[in-house]
Design a protein around this motif. Structure first.
Motif, PDB file in Angstrom:
ATOM      1  N   HIS A  14      -4.307  -4.851  -7.248  1.00 14.73           N
ATOM      2  CA  HIS A  14      -5.087  -4.582  -6.288  1.00 14.73           C
ATOM      3  C   HIS A  14      -6.692  -4.890  -7.106  1.00 14.73           C
ATOM      4  O   HIS A  14      -6.927  -4.307  -8.118  1.00 14.73           O
ATOM      5  N   TYR A  21       0.793  -1.198  -0.101  1.00 14.04           N
ATOM      6  CA  TYR A  21      -0.066  -0.062   0.103  1.00 14.04           C
ATOM      7  C   TYR A  21       0.790   1.281  -0.010  1.00 14.04           C
ATOM      8  O   TYR A  21       0.940   2.152   0.765  1.00 14.04           O
ATOM      9  N   ASP A  70     -11.796  -7.246  -0.848  1.00 12.38           N
ATOM     10  CA  ASP A  70     -10.669  -6.555  -1.669  1.00 12.38           C
ATOM     11  C   ASP A  70      -9.367  -7.818  -1.613  1.00 12.38           C
ATOM     12  O   ASP A  70      -9.269  -8.492  -0.774  1.00 12.38           O
ATOM     13  N   LEU A 102      -5.412  -8.601  -2.939  1.00 15.17           N
ATOM     14  CA  LEU A 102      -4.051  -8.253  -3.644  1.00 15.17           C
ATOM     15  C   LEU A 102      -3.648  -9.657  -4.084  1.00 15.17           C
ATOM     16  O   LEU A 102      -3.307 -10.624  -3.572  1.00 15.17           O
TER      17      LEU A 102
END
Length: 173
Positions: free
Chosen positions: A94, A67, A103, A105
């Motif tokens: 992402h 991030y 979400d 990754l």
């Protein structure tokens, strides 16, 4: 399209398959754009397939940190320097997935080659425009992606508008 020499940031064609990340690195992690979806090859597992229909938002790609504030972190700069740091980092796609919503990754190993900021931005813009047009499944069309990457790879636009326009033209928009 030839399988040699054409890449766009972390995206490259290997043996007729489009992959994100270093697929030849022992113990590496990489992503493969398949007709049926995004397949994540993992170090210690069988991997997993995420169907294109499950990818709600294909956000951005980052290197060096999960991030960072921008697309490139300080760690990412070390990953692309010559010497012992090169090719030891990770990158991440992402995404937001549906059913269930989450979400996600998707990590990948970096190549030992340097990703220029321009080619990296072209890659991100390609992901963003394809997602924004509701055509994310086209990333699984090897011929279409090959034509787009061959057109974008030699370009070096310097502004966000020119990057946007180059990708839009390459996509056929």
């Amino acid at each position: 399209m030839s399988d040699t020499g054409v890449s766009l940031g972390p995206l490259e064609r290997i043996d007729g398959r489009w992959v994100v990340g270093e697929s030849r690195k022992p113990g590496g992690t990489w992503l493969e754009f398949r007709t049926e979806g995004l397949y994540q090859h993992a170090r210690d597992s069988e991997g997993q397939l995420i169907p294109w229909s499950r990818i709600m938002i294909l956000g951005r790609c980052t290197v060096g940190a999960r991030y960072p504030r921008g697309s490139h972190s300080v760690k990412a700069l070390l990953d692309v320097l010559p010497g012992p740091w090169r090719g030891h980092g990770r990158g991440y796609l992402h995404m937001t997935l549906r059913h269930p919503y989450e979400d996600w990754l998707a990590p990948f190993s970096l190549h030992p080659r340097w990703y220029s900021p321009t080619e990296f931005e072209l890659f991100q813009e390609l992901l963003g425009q394809t997602d924004g047009a509701g055509e994310i499944h086209r990333l699984g069309d090897a011929d279409w992606l090959g034509r787009v990457v061959e057109q974008l790879a030699p370009q070096r636009p310097w502004t966000a508008w020119k990057i946007h326009d180059a990708v839009n033209e390459a996509r056929g928009g």
